[in-house]
Design a protein around this motif. Sequence first.
Motif, PDB file in Angstrom:
ATOM      1  N   ASP A  39       0.961  -1.049   0.066  1.00 42.06           N
ATOM      2  CA  ASP A  39       0.007  -0.260   0.119  1.00 42.06           C
ATOM      3  C   ASP A  39       0.772   1.185   0.195  1.00 42.06           C
ATOM      4  OD1 ASP A  39      -2.306  -1.532   0.016  1.00 42.06           O
ATOM      5  OD2 ASP A  39      -2.750  -1.472   2.248  1.00 42.06           O
ATOM      6  N   ALA A  40       1.933   1.248   0.754  1.00 40.73           N
ATOM      7  CA  ALA A  40       2.722   2.252   0.907  1.00 40.73           C
ATOM      8  C   ALA A  40       3.451   2.515  -0.562  1.00 40.73           C
ATOM      9  CB  ALA A  40       4.105   2.373   1.837  1.00 40.73           C
ATOM     10  N   THR A  41       3.997   1.522  -1.262  1.00 42.55           N
ATOM     11  CA  THR A  41       4.648   1.534  -2.593  1.00 42.55           C
ATOM     12  C   THR A  41       3.732   2.032  -3.532  1.00 42.55           C
ATOM     13  OG1 THR A  41       6.146  -0.290  -2.037  1.00 42.55           O
ATOM     14  CG2 THR A  41       5.858   0.516  -4.078  1.00 42.55           C
ATOM     15  N   ALA A  42       2.198   1.602  -3.471  1.00 43.78           N
ATOM     16  CA  ALA A  42       1.351   2.094  -4.468  1.00 43.78           C
ATOM     17  C   ALA A  42       1.178   3.813  -4.045  1.00 43.78           C
ATOM     18  CB  ALA A  42       0.160   1.281  -4.205  1.00 43.78           C
ATOM     19  N   LEU A  43       0.783   4.070  -2.961  1.00 37.36           N
ATOM     20  CA  LEU A  43       0.759   5.437  -2.413  1.00 37.36           C
ATOM     21  C   LEU A  43       1.880   6.297  -2.962  1.00 37.36           C
ATOM     22  CD1 LEU A  43      -1.091   7.581  -0.887  1.00 37.36           C
ATOM     23  CD2 LEU A  43       0.329   6.800   0.851  1.00 37.36           C
ATOM     24  N   ILE A  44       3.140   5.839  -2.741  1.00 36.05           N
ATOM     25  CA  ILE A  44       4.169   6.748  -3.368  1.00 36.05           C
ATOM     26  C   ILE A  44       4.186   6.969  -4.623  1.00 36.05           C
ATOM     27  CG2 ILE A  44       6.691   6.570  -3.422  1.00 36.05           C
ATOM     28  CD1 ILE A  44       6.842   5.395  -0.703  1.00 36.05           C
ATOM     29  N   ALA A  45       3.915   5.677  -5.149  1.00 33.22           N
ATOM     30  CA  ALA A  45       3.714   5.760  -6.749  1.00 33.22           C
ATOM     31  C   ALA A  45       2.516   6.664  -7.373  1.00 33.22           C
ATOM     32  CB  ALA A  45       3.456   4.295  -7.412  1.00 33.22           C
ATOM     33  N   ARG A  46       1.535   6.665  -6.666  1.00 32.90           N
ATOM     34  CA  ARG A  46       0.562   7.620  -6.876  1.00 32.90           C
ATOM     35  C   ARG A  46       0.696   8.974  -6.725  1.00 32.90           C
ATOM     36  NH1 ARG A  46      -2.856   3.864  -4.313  1.00 32.90           N
ATOM     37  NH2 ARG A  46      -3.225   5.062  -2.489  1.00 32.90           N
ATOM     38  N   ARG A  47       1.487   9.235  -5.539  1.00 28.77           N
ATOM     39  CA  ARG A  47       1.685  10.544  -5.349  1.00 28.77           C
ATOM     40  C   ARG A  47       2.889  11.081  -6.173  1.00 28.77           C
ATOM     41  NH1 ARG A  47       0.527  12.356   0.462  1.00 28.77           N
ATOM     42  NH2 ARG A  47      -1.472  11.297   0.550  1.00 28.77           N
ATOM     43  N   LYS A  48       3.795  10.152  -6.342  1.00 28.23           N
ATOM     44  CA  LYS A  48       4.947  10.700  -7.654  1.00 28.23           C
ATOM     45  C   LYS A  48       4.259  11.052  -8.737  1.00 28.23           C
ATOM     46  CE  LYS A  48       9.061   8.719  -9.801  1.00 28.23           C
ATOM     47  NZ  LYS A  48       9.868   7.604 -10.090  1.00 28.23           N
ATOM     48  N   GLN A  49       3.140  10.191  -9.382  1.00 30.31           N
ATOM     49  CA  GLN A  49       2.399  10.290 -10.526  1.00 30.31           C
ATOM     50  C   GLN A  49       1.803  11.832 -10.484  1.00 30.31           C
ATOM     51  OE1 GLN A  49       2.922   8.718 -13.508  1.00 30.31           O
ATOM     52  NE2 GLN A  49       1.827  10.223 -14.360  1.00 30.31           N
ATOM     53  N   MET A  50       1.211  11.843  -9.502  1.00 31.45           N
ATOM     54  CA  MET A  50       0.511  13.229  -9.276  1.00 31.45           C
ATOM     55  C   MET A  50       1.269  14.611  -9.101  1.00 31.45           C
ATOM     56  SD  MET A  50      -2.416  12.014  -6.367  1.00 31.45           S
ATOM     57  CE  MET A  50      -2.411  13.608  -5.744  1.00 31.45           C
ATOM     58  N   ALA A  51       2.577  14.108  -8.766  1.00 34.46           N
ATOM     59  CA  ALA A  51       3.516  15.233  -8.737  1.00 34.46           C
ATOM     60  C   ALA A  51       4.061  15.303 -10.100  1.00 34.46           C
ATOM     61  CB  ALA A  51       4.863  14.999  -7.784  1.00 34.46           C
ATOM     62  N   GLU A  52       4.341  14.292 -10.775  1.00 41.21           N
ATOM     63  CA  GLU A  52       4.958  14.396 -12.230  1.00 41.21           C
ATOM     64  C   GLU A  52       3.905  15.078 -13.042  1.00 41.21           C
ATOM     65  OE1 GLU A  52       6.067  10.746 -13.246  1.00 41.21           O
ATOM     66  OE2 GLU A  52       7.695  10.682 -12.240  1.00 41.21           O
ATOM     67  N   ASP A  53       2.519  14.811 -12.842  1.00 40.59           N
ATOM     68  CA  ASP A  53       1.409  15.308 -13.724  1.00 40.59           C
ATOM     69  C   ASP A  53       1.187  16.854 -13.295  1.00 40.59           C
ATOM     70  OD1 ASP A  53       0.879  12.838 -14.648  1.00 40.59           O
ATOM     71  OD2 ASP A  53      -0.918  12.610 -13.431  1.00 40.59           O
ATOM     72  N   ARG A  54       1.528  17.111 -12.052  1.00 38.38           N
ATOM     73  CA  ARG A  54       1.421  18.795 -11.694  1.00 38.38           C
ATOM     74  C   ARG A  54       2.679  19.561 -12.252  1.00 38.38           C
ATOM     75  NH1 ARG A  54       0.079  18.418  -5.312  1.00 38.38           N
ATOM     76  NH2 ARG A  54      -2.175  17.755  -5.539  1.00 38.38           N
ATOM     77  N   ILE A  55       3.679  18.920 -12.360  1.00 38.96           N
ATOM     78  CA  ILE A  55       5.000  19.423 -12.758  1.00 38.96           C
ATOM     79  C   ILE A  55       4.726  19.542 -14.405  1.00 38.96           C
ATOM     80  CG2 ILE A  55       7.252  19.083 -13.485  1.00 38.96           C
ATOM     81  CD1 ILE A  55       7.730  17.750 -10.755  1.00 38.96           C
ATOM     82  N   ALA A  56       4.037  18.513 -14.921  1.00 36.96           N
ATOM     83  CA  ALA A  56       3.826  18.386 -16.498  1.00 36.96           C
ATOM     84  C   ALA A  56       2.919  19.789 -16.739  1.00 36.96           C
ATOM     85  CB  ALA A  56       3.511  17.239 -17.101  1.00 36.96           C
TER      86      ALA A  56
END
Length: 177
Positions: free
Chosen positions: A111-128
């Motif tokens: 769950d933590a790995t998935a959460l980190i991946a989701r947060r990372k994707q969200m951050a990348e989406d915000r950066i994009a």
Amino acid sequence: MVELILSEAAGAAHGGGALWSSPSWWVALAMTIFLAVLIWKKAPAALGAMLDKRIAEIKQQLSEAEQLRLDAESLKAEYEAKLADAAKEAGELRARAEAEAEALVAKAKDDATALIARRKQMAEDRIAAAEAQALSEVRTAAAKAATDAAAKLIADKHDAKADKALVDQAIAAVAKG
């Protein structure tokens, strides 16, 4: 007691008085008669019967004690078996609890790995999105700057005479068209 009688008899034979005049002799005679009566009335048999009865009671108590000991050993074996079963069950419960804990830890890690991946994707989406917005803003600013520069150049290089010629050309192109 017999020794007493013999000693009295010996004392009477050596110069003492008559044997039956001594109180000790009478006591000895009374004891002998008493013992004879006891034997004649079967007192030893009664005493033996009483002792036999007591022996039987003691044997019964011993057999009851032996039975109680066997019962106690049986209960002890039963409780030892129950204790062994309880220890086995406790071990199984512990093993299940450890397995559940390991499963929970693994799930938490996933769950933590998935959460980190989701947060990372969200951050990348915000950066994009921020990059796209910044690029759009830069393009808009560049277009505005180019428009402003072109307007200034046109305003500087064109006068009313040149504007009239351009308007005439545009009208002629429209009229032909």
